[in-house]
Design an enzyme around this catalytic site. Sequence first.
Site, PDB file in Angstrom:
ATOM      1  N   GLN A 116      -5.746  -1.089   2.882  1.00 24.18           N
ATOM      2  CA  GLN A 116      -4.988  -0.607   4.037  1.00 24.18           C
ATOM      3  C   GLN A 116      -5.677   0.605   4.637  1.00 24.18           C
ATOM      4  OE1 GLN A 116      -3.111   2.514   3.506  1.00 24.18           O
ATOM      5  NE2 GLN A 116      -2.546   2.630   5.661  1.00 24.18           N
ATOM      6  N   ASP A 139       8.150  -6.351   4.577  1.00 20.25           N
ATOM      7  CA  ASP A 139       7.810  -5.098   3.905  1.00 20.25           C
ATOM      8  C   ASP A 139       8.959  -4.110   4.078  1.00 20.25           C
ATOM      9  OD1 ASP A 139       5.922  -3.203   2.585  1.00 20.25           O
ATOM     10  OD2 ASP A 139       6.043  -2.184   4.521  1.00 20.25           O
ATOM     11  N   LYS A 175       0.197  -3.849  10.298  1.00 16.69           N
ATOM     12  CA  LYS A 175       1.405  -3.383   9.603  1.00 16.69           C
ATOM     13  C   LYS A 175       2.184  -2.414  10.474  1.00 16.69           C
ATOM     14  CE  LYS A 175       2.799  -0.993   5.316  1.00 16.69           C
ATOM     15  NZ  LYS A 175       3.362   0.268   5.859  1.00 16.69           N
ATOM     16  N   HIS A 202       8.234   1.135   7.507  1.00 18.90           N
ATOM     17  CA  HIS A 202       7.669   2.140   6.604  1.00 18.90           C
ATOM     18  C   HIS A 202       8.718   2.596   5.583  1.00 18.90           C
ATOM     19  CE1 HIS A 202       3.641   4.121   6.787  1.00 18.90           C
ATOM     20  NE2 HIS A 202       4.167   4.812   5.789  1.00 18.90           N
ATOM     21  N   PRO A 225       0.830  -1.207   0.000  1.00 15.62           N
ATOM     22  CA  PRO A 225       0.000   0.000   0.000  1.00 15.62           C
ATOM     23  C   PRO A 225       0.864   1.257   0.000  1.00 15.62           C
ATOM     24  CG  PRO A 225       0.039  -0.979   2.192  1.00 15.62           C
ATOM     25  CD  PRO A 225       0.803  -1.902   1.301  1.00 15.62           C
ATOM     26  N   SER A 259      -3.780   1.616  -0.824  1.00 15.47           N
ATOM     27  CA  SER A 259      -3.594   2.563   0.269  1.00 15.47           C
ATOM     28  C   SER A 259      -4.833   3.421   0.491  1.00 15.47           C
ATOM     29  CB  SER A 259      -2.405   3.477  -0.044  1.00 15.47           C
ATOM     30  OG  SER A 259      -2.315   4.543   0.883  1.00 15.47           O
ATOM     31  N   ARG A 300      11.170  14.054   6.808  1.00 21.78           N
ATOM     32  CA  ARG A 300      11.893  13.642   5.605  1.00 21.78           C
ATOM     33  C   ARG A 300      12.521  14.879   4.972  1.00 21.78           C
ATOM     34  NH1 ARG A 300       6.353  10.608   3.948  1.00 21.78           N
ATOM     35  NH2 ARG A 300       6.254   9.290   5.820  1.00 21.78           N
ATOM     36  N   GLY A 335      12.821  -3.100   1.624  1.00 21.16           N
ATOM     37  CA  GLY A 335      14.116  -3.421   1.038  1.00 21.16           C
ATOM     38  C   GLY A 335      14.108  -4.462  -0.057  1.00 21.16           C
ATOM     39  N   TYR A 366      -5.511   3.651   7.780  1.00 13.78           N
ATOM     40  CA  TYR A 366      -4.820   4.357   8.859  1.00 13.78           C
ATOM     41  C   TYR A 366      -5.794   4.611  10.010  1.00 13.78           C
ATOM     42  CZ  TYR A 366      -1.265   5.598   5.355  1.00 13.78           C
ATOM     43  OH  TYR A 366      -0.300   5.562   4.395  1.00 13.78           O
ATOM     44  N   THR A 369      -2.528  -0.030   9.632  1.00  8.88           N
ATOM     45  CA  THR A 369      -1.178   0.517   9.753  1.00  8.88           C
ATOM     46  C   THR A 369      -0.988   1.158  11.119  1.00  8.88           C
ATOM     47  OG1 THR A 369      -0.869   0.853   7.385  1.00  8.88           O
ATOM     48  CG2 THR A 369       0.437   2.229   8.845  1.00  8.88           C
ATOM     49  N   SER A 423       7.539  -4.112   9.159  1.00 14.82           N
ATOM     50  CA  SER A 423       7.782  -2.929   8.335  1.00 14.82           C
ATOM     51  C   SER A 423       8.331  -1.797   9.172  1.00 14.82           C
ATOM     52  CB  SER A 423       6.469  -2.489   7.670  1.00 14.82           C
ATOM     53  OG  SER A 423       6.636  -1.303   6.939  1.00 14.82           O
ATOM     54  N   ARG A 435       8.663   0.685  -3.043  1.00 20.62           N
ATOM     55  CA  ARG A 435       9.462   1.471  -3.989  1.00 20.62           C
ATOM     56  C   ARG A 435       9.656   0.727  -5.306  1.00 20.62           C
ATOM     57  NH1 ARG A 435      11.922   2.976   0.973  1.00 20.62           N
ATOM     58  NH2 ARG A 435      11.935   5.246   1.256  1.00 20.62           N
TER      59      ARG A 435
END
Length: 399
Positions: A143, A319, A264, A288, A92, A121, A180, A321, A145, A171, A286, A343
Site C-alpha cells: 500500500q 474494508d 483504496k 479508513h 494495510p 502499509s 482523533r 467493520g 500513500y 490510498t 473504505s 482492527r
Amino acid sequence: MTDAAQTTNRRPSAVDRAYSISDLRELSRRRLPKAFFDFIDGAAGEEITLRDNAAAFRRWQFRPRVAKDVSRRNLETSMLGRDAEMPLLIAPTGLAGMYWPNGELHAMRAAAAAGIPLYLSTNSIASLEEVAEIAPDADRWFQIYFLKDQDWMFSLVERARKAKYRVLCVTMDLAVHGRRARDEKNGFTFPLRPRLSNVLDLATHPKWVMGAMRSRPRFGNFEEPGTTGLASIVRRDRALFDPTITWDNVAIFRKMWDGPLVVKGILHPEDAKLAVDVGADAVMVSNHGGRQLDAVPAVIDAIPDIVAAVDGKAEVIVDGGVSRGADIFISRALGATTCSIGRSYLWGLAAGGEAGLVRAIEILREELDNTMSLMGVSDIGDIERAQICRHDRQPYAEA
C-alpha cells in the site's frame, strides 16, 4: 516425551481460549498501554462511523435454505488472479510492529500459513524487504500513500516491484489526518507529545515495555542508507501526505505498475467509476475505519452502489467493520469479492503475536464455514444476494 504428547499436554493459552474477535480485543486491551490500544480502537470525531461500520452488518438477516448437502464446504476463492484459501486479506495498517515485536513479520507468516494475502502499509515498522524475506512465495500486496516527497514515493513503488510484491494499493482518503480525540488526549500524535500519564501507564504494562525495548522505534520504509531508529521517523515526517492529488496522479501509478492496481478509500459510486476509468483492477471500499471523516456511510451500506458502478469491470473489497465470519458471507452476498481486516488483525496480533493473528484468522474461517453450513451453501462461489435481506423487510418476503 514426543512432540505430539507435548502438544497434547500443552496448557491452553489465553489466545487459545479466545472464541471471538471481541475476546482478542479484550486481551489486547489488557496487554497494551492505553495510548496504543486507543490508537487501534479509536476513530475520528464522535466515532459515529466506527460504531456504524459494525452495526451496519447487523442490519442484514439471513434467509437459510434446508435439505442441502453441506457435508463438504469450499471457502477457496480468487483475488486479482491468484487463488486464496478464503475471501480474506490482512489490511494495510501502520505501526503493527509497535503492538508486538516484529509484528509485520509475524503477520506475514500467519497470512502465508493461512493462504491469504498480506497488504503491507507504507507506515510499517519493518521494511518491505524484510517482510518479503519472511515468506518469499506468499501473496504480498503493498500500500502506498501520496507523499509530498514524490521521489521517495516512487522509489517505494520500485522497491516493492523488486521485492516481488504482486499488487499495489493506492490510498486516496488521507490528504490530511482526521482528528482523533482519543489520540490527542493521549498525546499519541506526530510528533509525539508524551505526558506523565503515559509514563505511569507504561509502568503498568511491563511485558509490553520489554517487548518494545527489543525492537527500536523506526519506520523501515523511510530509512535512508546509514540511518536507523529515530532518523527514519524524522524522514517520514518530512514526506507526509500530499493534499494536491488528482486522478491524474493515480494514472501515473497505473502506467508504472505492471501488476494489479487497487484504489483504496472509495465510498462514492462516481469515484468507483473514475477508478475503473484510470485502470484500477479493484476498488477497496473504505472509510479508513472511521479514522478520517466521521459520519460517512458504513462500508457495507456503500457496497451495493459501488458494485453496480463498477459493473464487473473491477473487483470490490470490503474494508471496514469485519469482525465475524457472517460479515464475510454478507459481503459476498452483496457482490464483494473479498474482505480485509484491520482492527481484527491488530487485536489478534497485540493479544498474542503470530499465534494471536493465527487465532483471529481461524475464528473468522470457522465462523464463515459454520454460516455457510447453516445457510445451505457448500461453495463460497454459490453465495447469492437472495440469501440475505434487510431488517426493514419481512424476513421471508421476496427480495
